[in-house]
Design an enzyme around this catalytic site. Structure first.
Site, PDB file in Angstrom:
ATOM      1  N   HIS A   1     -23.089 -67.702 -42.914  1.00 63.19           N
ATOM      2  CA  HIS A   1     -24.080 -67.315 -43.834  1.00 63.19           C
ATOM      3  C   HIS A   1     -24.758 -68.513 -44.231  1.00 63.19           C
ATOM      4  O   HIS A   1     -26.234 -68.593 -44.638  1.00 63.19           O
ATOM      5  CB  HIS A   1     -23.178 -66.819 -45.172  1.00 63.19           C
TER       6      HIS A   1
ATOM      7  N   SER B   1     -16.534 -64.887 -39.138  1.00 62.94           N
ATOM      8  CA  SER B   1     -16.656 -63.501 -40.014  1.00 62.94           C
ATOM      9  C   SER B   1     -15.761 -63.620 -40.951  1.00 62.94           C
ATOM     10  O   SER B   1     -14.687 -64.182 -40.930  1.00 62.94           O
ATOM     11  CB  SER B   1     -16.437 -62.445 -38.943  1.00 62.94           C
TER      12      SER B   1
HETATM   13  P1  AMP Z   1     -22.001 -60.155 -44.126  1.00 63.70           P
HETATM   14  O1  AMP Z   1     -21.634 -60.820 -45.288  1.00 63.70           O
HETATM   15  O2  AMP Z   1     -20.902 -59.920 -43.174  1.00 63.70           O
HETATM   16  O3  AMP Z   1     -22.679 -58.888 -44.641  1.00 63.70           O
HETATM   17  O4  AMP Z   1     -23.271 -60.954 -43.312  1.00 63.70           O
HETATM   18  C1  AMP Z   1     -24.234 -61.232 -44.075  1.00 63.70           C
HETATM   19  C2  AMP Z   1     -25.242 -61.874 -42.944  1.00 63.70           C
HETATM   20  O5  AMP Z   1     -24.686 -62.757 -42.282  1.00 63.70           O
HETATM   21  C3  AMP Z   1     -25.493 -60.763 -41.855  1.00 63.70           C
HETATM   22  O6  AMP Z   1     -27.012 -60.965 -41.615  1.00 63.70           O
HETATM   23  C4  AMP Z   1     -24.675 -61.338 -40.720  1.00 63.70           C
HETATM   24  O7  AMP Z   1     -25.346 -60.772 -39.545  1.00 63.70           O
HETATM   25  C5  AMP Z   1     -24.705 -62.684 -40.878  1.00 63.70           C
HETATM   26  N1  AMP Z   1     -23.397 -63.401 -40.046  1.00 63.70           N
HETATM   27  C6  AMP Z   1     -22.254 -62.949 -40.326  1.00 63.70           C
HETATM   28  N2  AMP Z   1     -21.523 -64.011 -39.504  1.00 63.70           N
HETATM   29  C7  AMP Z   1     -22.325 -64.431 -38.851  1.00 63.70           C
HETATM   30  C8  AMP Z   1     -22.257 -65.483 -38.044  1.00 63.70           C
HETATM   31  N3  AMP Z   1     -20.979 -66.016 -37.433  1.00 63.70           N
HETATM   32  N4  AMP Z   1     -23.152 -66.188 -37.412  1.00 63.70           N
HETATM   33  C9  AMP Z   1     -24.701 -66.069 -38.041  1.00 63.70           C
HETATM   34  N5  AMP Z   1     -24.628 -64.990 -38.911  1.00 63.70           N
HETATM   35  C10 AMP Z   1     -23.823 -64.326 -39.392  1.00 63.70           C
END
Ligand code: AMP
Length: 281
Positions: A37, A185
């Site tokens: 993030h 993640s």
């Molecule tokens: P989330 O909080 O899981 O909904 O993710 C928010 C944003 O962060 C989304 O656009 C995801 O694709 C991005 N994101 C999550 N994990 C990663 C990662 N390991 N590398 C790059 N972007 C990420």
């Protein structure tokens, strides 16, 4: 850095920046922030003058048996991380303000939402598209940054922005990984030590796919079988949900790997479902 919960307050602060001629960058998240993030926040900073990060665990994108209730929430910690990464405003709306009583409008992005994760998480991308459309209307960003980690989500959002004429540029940042290759993640925190030890199998299987294609073996069925075998061997606690070999633009399955192919997979461990992908150019 401001932390804002109310939609009118957000609008006021963003409008004030806009009158100063500053471009608005936006990074939507569900919190439980990690380096993936933060890399997107830094990317948003390079692309715009004023960076808004939303933290909202969106009930509409969780299935009835998914982890909505136990999804990690720690606004204090997340806000500190946003500040350290250079965000200007954290927007953390309440679910009842985003989806008040008598809420009835949903956005569906056809075709791209159907395969891969869409097939195993019915309604997921409808929830994602709906909240992102709403957040775009609330924040009105010039640039919005998403992660390649969720490749299908990024494709769905691009289509959404194009189809509904949102005046926003969609930027996609690369996947940030742990040292052993596991894609970062928020859900990695659910893994038991034994599952965590096996989780790099996803990355290994994607590397295998790249290697097979490089050595001229481009038949999708064969690549998938070899990937599944590797996962069965390296991650016996995991169960493959899908391995998809698709056109990177249309997400339609292809039988022979060409340039611009997305290889994506999901593996269900008892404690968490993990996804990862690679683009073969
Ligand atoms: P989330 O909080 O899981 O909904 O993710 C928010 C944003 O962060 C989304 O656009 C995801 O694709 C991005 N994101 C999550 N994990 C990663 C990662 N390991 N590398 C790059 N972007 C990420």
């Amino acid at each position: 850095m401001r932390i804002v919960k109310s939609i009118p307050q957000l609008r006021k602060l963003v409008a004030a920046q806009r009158t100063k001629g500053r471009s608005i960058g936006f990074v939507p998240t569900m919190g439980a922030l990690h380096e993936g993030h933060l890399s997107l926040i830094r990317l948003a900073q390079r692309k715009s003058k004023y960076v808004v990060v939303s933290i909202f665990v969106n009930p509409a994108q969780f299935g009835p048996k998914e982890d909505l209730a136990k999804y990690p929430r720690d606004l204090k910690r997340d806000a500190a991380l946003c500040r350290s990464a250079g965000a200007d405003l954290v927007f953390a709306p309440r679910a009842r303000d985003v989806y008040p009583d008598n809420y009835h409008t949903y956005v569906t992005v056809g075709q791209l939402s159907e395969g891969l994760c869409g097939a195993s998480r019915p309604g997921h991308f409808k929830g994602v598209a709906t909240v992102v459309a709403k957040l775009f209307n609330m924040v009105q960003p010039d640039v919005a940054v998403f992660g390649q980690k969720d490749a299908q989500q990024a494709a769905v959002i691009r289509q959404l922005a194009r189809d509904l004429d949102f005046p926003v540029r969609i930027v996609v940042g690369p996947i940030v990984r742990e040292r052993d290759g596991l894609a970062m993640s928020s859900r990695n925190a659910y893994l038991t030590p034994a599952e965590r030890a096996q989780a790099p199998a996803l990355h290994h299987a994607l590397n295998l796919a790249k290697w097979l294609v490089r050595s001229g073996r481009r038949e999708s069925g064969m690549v998938k079988r070899e990937m599944m075998r590797m996962i069965a061997r390296e991650a016996p606690l995991g169960e493959v949900d899908y391995v998809g070999i698709v056109n990177n633009r249309t997400l339609e399955p292809i039988t022979k790997v060409t340039s611009d192919t997305l290889v994506a997979l999901a593996v269900k461990f008892p404690s968490a479902r993990l996804i990862d992908n690679v683009v073969i150019r």
